[in-house]
Scaffold this active site. Structure first.
Site, PDB file in Angstrom:
ATOM      1  N   ARG A 305     -92.953  18.319 123.309  1.00  0.00           N
ATOM      2  CA  ARG A 305     -94.155  17.496 123.509  1.00  0.00           C
ATOM      3  C   ARG A 305     -94.668  17.733 124.925  1.00  0.00           C
ATOM      4  O   ARG A 305     -94.258  17.067 125.867  1.00  0.00           O
ATOM      5  CB  ARG A 305     -93.816  16.013 123.334  1.00  0.00           C
ATOM      6  CG  ARG A 305     -93.465  15.597 121.908  1.00  0.00           C
ATOM      7  CD  ARG A 305     -93.174  14.107 121.865  1.00  0.00           C
ATOM      8  NE  ARG A 305     -93.237  13.544 120.534  1.00  0.00           N
ATOM      9  CZ  ARG A 305     -92.157  13.230 119.805  1.00  0.00           C
ATOM     10  NH1 ARG A 305     -90.942  13.436 120.288  1.00  0.00           N
ATOM     11  NH2 ARG A 305     -92.306  12.701 118.608  1.00  0.00           N
ATOM     12  N   ARG A 341     -95.829  22.496 121.459  1.00  0.00           N
ATOM     13  CA  ARG A 341     -97.007  21.849 120.883  1.00  0.00           C
ATOM     14  C   ARG A 341     -98.062  21.682 121.969  1.00  0.00           C
ATOM     15  O   ARG A 341     -97.755  21.232 123.083  1.00  0.00           O
ATOM     16  CB  ARG A 341     -96.628  20.486 120.323  1.00  0.00           C
ATOM     17  CG  ARG A 341     -97.842  19.771 119.765  1.00  0.00           C
ATOM     18  CD  ARG A 341     -97.491  18.495 119.083  1.00  0.00           C
ATOM     19  NE  ARG A 341     -97.162  17.435 120.030  1.00  0.00           N
ATOM     20  CZ  ARG A 341     -96.814  16.212 119.664  1.00  0.00           C
ATOM     21  NH1 ARG A 341     -96.702  15.921 118.384  1.00  0.00           N
ATOM     22  NH2 ARG A 341     -96.543  15.292 120.559  1.00  0.00           N
ATOM     23  N   GLU A 442    -100.193  15.958 110.070  1.00  0.00           N
ATOM     24  CA  GLU A 442     -99.955  14.551 110.390  1.00  0.00           C
ATOM     25  C   GLU A 442    -101.179  13.683 110.112  1.00  0.00           C
ATOM     26  O   GLU A 442    -101.188  12.505 110.410  1.00  0.00           O
ATOM     27  CB  GLU A 442     -99.462  14.392 111.828  1.00  0.00           C
ATOM     28  CG  GLU A 442    -100.283  15.087 112.884  1.00  0.00           C
ATOM     29  CD  GLU A 442     -99.688  14.962 114.280  1.00  0.00           C
ATOM     30  OE1 GLU A 442     -98.770  14.150 114.485  1.00  0.00           O
ATOM     31  OE2 GLU A 442    -100.166  15.664 115.175  1.00  0.00           O
ATOM     32  N   ASN A 465     -94.418  10.660 111.828  1.00  0.00           N
ATOM     33  CA  ASN A 465     -94.745   9.417 112.552  1.00  0.00           C
ATOM     34  C   ASN A 465     -96.225   9.074 112.359  1.00  0.00           C
ATOM     35  O   ASN A 465     -96.584   7.954 112.016  1.00  0.00           O
ATOM     36  CB  ASN A 465     -94.479   9.556 114.057  1.00  0.00           C
ATOM     37  CG  ASN A 465     -93.058   9.953 114.357  1.00  0.00           C
ATOM     38  OD1 ASN A 465     -92.195   9.804 113.513  1.00  0.00           O
ATOM     39  ND2 ASN A 465     -92.812  10.469 115.551  1.00  0.00           N
ATOM     40  N   ASP A 466     -97.062  10.083 112.603  1.00  0.00           N
ATOM     41  CA  ASP A 466     -98.497   9.846 112.443  1.00  0.00           C
ATOM     42  C   ASP A 466     -98.918   9.891 110.992  1.00  0.00           C
ATOM     43  O   ASP A 466     -99.769   9.115 110.566  1.00  0.00           O
ATOM     44  CB  ASP A 466     -99.302  10.876 113.255  1.00  0.00           C
ATOM     45  CG  ASP A 466     -99.401  10.461 114.703  1.00  0.00           C
ATOM     46  OD1 ASP A 466     -99.724   9.285 114.950  1.00  0.00           O
ATOM     47  OD2 ASP A 466     -99.146  11.292 115.599  1.00  0.00           O
ATOM     48  N   ARG A 476     -98.452   2.536 114.228  1.00  0.00           N
ATOM     49  CA  ARG A 476     -97.022   2.806 114.400  1.00  0.00           C
ATOM     50  C   ARG A 476     -96.395   2.034 115.555  1.00  0.00           C
ATOM     51  O   ARG A 476     -95.171   1.948 115.658  1.00  0.00           O
ATOM     52  CB  ARG A 476     -96.776   4.312 114.564  1.00  0.00           C
ATOM     53  CG  ARG A 476     -97.421   4.922 115.781  1.00  0.00           C
ATOM     54  CD  ARG A 476     -97.396   6.436 115.725  1.00  0.00           C
ATOM     55  NE  ARG A 476     -96.422   7.010 116.638  1.00  0.00           N
ATOM     56  CZ  ARG A 476     -96.373   8.303 116.955  1.00  0.00           C
ATOM     57  NH1 ARG A 476     -97.213   9.155 116.399  1.00  0.00           N
ATOM     58  NH2 ARG A 476     -95.481   8.742 117.806  1.00  0.00           N
TER      59      ARG A 476
HETATM   60  C1  PEP Z   1     -95.332  12.771 114.651  1.00  0.00           C
HETATM   61  O1  PEP Z   1     -96.449  12.247 114.651  1.00  0.00           O
HETATM   62  O2  PEP Z   1     -94.512  12.655 113.716  1.00  0.00           O
HETATM   63  C2  PEP Z   1     -94.890  13.575 115.804  1.00  0.00           C
HETATM   64  C3  PEP Z   1     -93.763  14.248 115.766  1.00  0.00           C
HETATM   65  O3  PEP Z   1     -95.663  13.561 116.910  1.00  0.00           O
HETATM   66  P1  PEP Z   1     -95.747  12.354 117.975  1.00  0.00           P
HETATM   67  O4  PEP Z   1     -94.650  11.393 117.656  1.00  0.00           O
HETATM   68  O5  PEP Z   1     -95.593  13.005 119.302  1.00  0.00           O
HETATM   69  O6  PEP Z   1     -97.122  11.832 117.710  1.00  0.00           O
HETATM   70 MG    MG Z   2     -97.970  12.889 116.033  1.00  0.00          MG
END
Ligand code: PEP
Ligand code: MG
Length: 586
Positions: A305, A341, A442, A465-466, A476
């Site tokens: 990240r 990324r 995502e 996650n997103d 979230r």
């Molecule tokens: C996600 O969204 O699952 C992800 C890995 O990215 P981040 O948590 O950095 O948004």
């Molecule tokens: Mg994400």
């Protein structure tokens, strides 16, 4: 009652760093600073302003010292927080307003500075944004320091702690955390704080348990009380009874045995019982996590990240600085691949140093975030693309775009990548011509365009996650609706399956790099759905590997097929939980 005749008290907080500790309390109560209030004679006003300026200089020197100490004890990145503190001291608005307040009121400078800083702290503390709320903590920390200097008092710190104790405090500021005597802290508990507060970062780096959000625990304990600190469940037990101690002794032994079992398999391949090899990679945020990736045998990095490089500096890092950071990671892990990324700023992560680039938004998670911001700022984006390309000459790099919503964005990003390549060729700088380029999936629209996107990139990585946040419309970060954030929702499983099928049809790989990948309970389900690779925070790798090594791929496929038939997420969860329990006896 415990053996000393005191009543046992159980307090539930938030688990922030794993582990169990038993010991006596070191109660750290910062007394409120008493700021005297008086009028300064008109002929002493120049001297009063000079006194203020001198205090700012002295504080700056103190902070620089603490920063050096943290660099030595923790890491260069942790020490960056003190850059933010230095910025507070250089904040012309804060200083100017203090002097104006002084000129109009004629009151002593401590009173004026305290009043202005308190207004700032209150304003920041009310902002509904965790990052900006943390700035309130920075200003508070610096204000205390400046006031201590002005009042000629030395700041309290945790270095008084010499015997092995569990620290219980209202809150621990970054500079206090830095002064903790590492050989004496058994664990840390705070009444307030969050999982991302600095005390927690320190606890994790020391591998000691921590609990935050223990509400008014400081009012319930005394120095020297005995407590059990359970960093797995977020529980603090004051004056534990013999029965509690016995239970915790057993839990501690079991956890230790289980962890040893997990670690024993760390050098074995992540292979199912029927011979299917799964790739397990690491998620990282900082250059100094390379050691952790190796320690837990991550097969390279599945998600770096990069925004943390931006967040930790107070201005946007230039191409050279980025290149150095990327190169450190790539060289450190070569020949394993590192998936870098591109900048995922915005949402809950504003861009430091340039608040206008993103600006306040009504719906930041649906706003000017990640690739959207990068495509509108091609020079900033190309700086990063060139830095990543240059790092690719030093090992194996993969590049990945966040928050792609459809084919057009991917095409525009790839066109800028081509420009960045051409610029490097003109400069005569090397890069890997074969660097693979992937897309995060995502956003629901990307998932539903997987067939088209798969034609235009080399791999997919599911950002669950997103993806879950946008599919289910659940913020979230919102605690109130956290119970609705459900990875086993039928829609989530269907979307994952659809993305995997499209990717397989186009012969590209799919990984998962959201938190779901690091929870061993979901691993068989994801494998059964056809996921080739899982990427997670390094300490979670052994537990996921253990489960894979105790699972048959054919059973995982059956599990996924069964889960896809369910309409009730709770039933799906029960299925995967039973599958997990049959294979893992903690
Ligand atoms: C996600 O969204 O699952 C992800 C890995 O990215 P981040 O948590 O950095 O948004
Ligand atoms: Mg994400």
């Amino acid at each position: 009652m415990d053996s000393r005749g005191k009543t046992e008290i159980v307090v539930q907080g938030i688990a922030a760093s794993k582990g169990i500790a038993y010991g006596q309390v070191f109660l750290y109560l910062q007394s409120e600073l008493e700021v005297p209030r008086y009028t300064v004679d008109p002929d002493k006003r120049m001297a009063e302003i000079a006194r203020f300026e001198q205090a700012l200089v002295t504080t700056r020197q103190q902070i620089a010292q603490v920063q050096q100490q943290v660099k030595r004890n923790l890491s260069e990145e942790e020490a960056l927080i003190f850059d933010a503190h230095q910025m507070v001291l250089e904040d012309q608005a804060l200083i100017g307003e203090t002097i104006r307040e002084f000129e109009t009121s004629g009151l002593n400078i401590e009173t004026c500075f305290n009043a202005v800083a308190t207004r700032y702290i209150e304003a920041f503390a009310q902002i509904d944004d965790e990052y900006l709320r943390e700035r309130a903590a920075d200003i508070k920390d610096v204000t205390r320091r400046v006031l201590h200097v002005l009042l000629g008092q030395s700041a309290q710190n945790l270095s008084e702690l010499v015997e092995k104790r569990i620290i219980i405090a209202v809150d621990v500021s970054p500079s206090e955390a830095a002064s903790i005597d590492r050989s004496a802290a058994l664990g840390i508990v705070t009444d307030g704080g969050s999982r991302t507060s600095h005390a927690v970062i320190v606890a994790r780096s020391l591998k000691i348990p921590a609990v935050v959000g223990a509400r008014d625990l400081t009012a319930k304990v005394q120095n020297g009380d005995w407590v059990v600190l359970d960093g797995y469940e977020g529980i603090v037990i004051v004056n534990p009874t013999q029965a509690t101690l016995f239970r915790y002794g057993k839990i501690q032994e079991e956890k230790k045995t289980f962890e040893n079992r997990l670690l024993a398999a760390v050098d074995q391949p992540a292979e199912t019982l029927d011979g299917v090899r799964v790739t397990l990679r690491a998620n990282i945020e900082k250059t100094d996590e390379v050691g952790l990736v190796k320690q837990y045998r991550g097969e390279g990095v599945g998600l770096y990240r990069t925004e943390f490089l931006f967040l930790n500096s107070h201005r946007v890092p230039d191409e050279e600085k980025q290149y150095e950071a990327y190169r450190t990671i790539v060289e450190g892990l070569a020949p394993a691949a590192v998936t870098i990324r591109t900048l995922d700023i915005g949402g809950d992560k504003p861009l430091p140093g340039d608040p206008h680039l993103i600006g306040p938004e009504a719906n930041p998670f649906l706003g000017f975030r990640a690739i959207r911001m990068c495509l509108e700022n091609p020079e900033l984006f190309k700086n990063q693309l060139r830095a990543i390309l240059r790092a690719s000459a030093h090992g194996k790099v993969e590049l990945m775009y966040p928050m792609i919503s459809g084919a057009e964005e991917l095409e525009r990003a790839n066109a800028l990548l081509d420009e960045a390549r051409a610029e490097l060729r003109t400069r005569g700088q090397k890069y890997d011509e074969k660097m693979r380029v992937g897309t995060m999936i995502e956003i629901p629209s990307a998932a539903l365009s997987a067939d088209v996107l798969a034609e235009k990139c080399d791999f997919f990585s599911l950002g669950t996650n997103d993806l879950i946040q946008y599919l289910l419309a659940i913020d979230r970060g919102n605690n109130r609706i956290a119970h609705l954030y459900d990875p086993t929702h039928p829609a989530v499983l269907r979307v994952i399956k659809q993305v995997v099928d499209e990717a397989k049809a186009k012969k590209i790989k799919v990984s998962v790099c959201g938190e779901m990948a690091g929870d061993p309970i979901y691993a068989p389900l994801l494998l059964g759905l056809g996921i080739d690779e899982l990427s997670m925070t390094p300490p979670l790798l052994p537990a996921v590997k253990f489960l894979i090594r105790n699972t048959k791929f054919s059973d995982a496929k059956k599990l996924a097929a069964e889960a896809l038939k369910q309409t009730d997420p709770r039933k799906t969860y029960a299925l995967i939980e039973a599958f997990y329990n049959e294979r893992v006896k903690e």
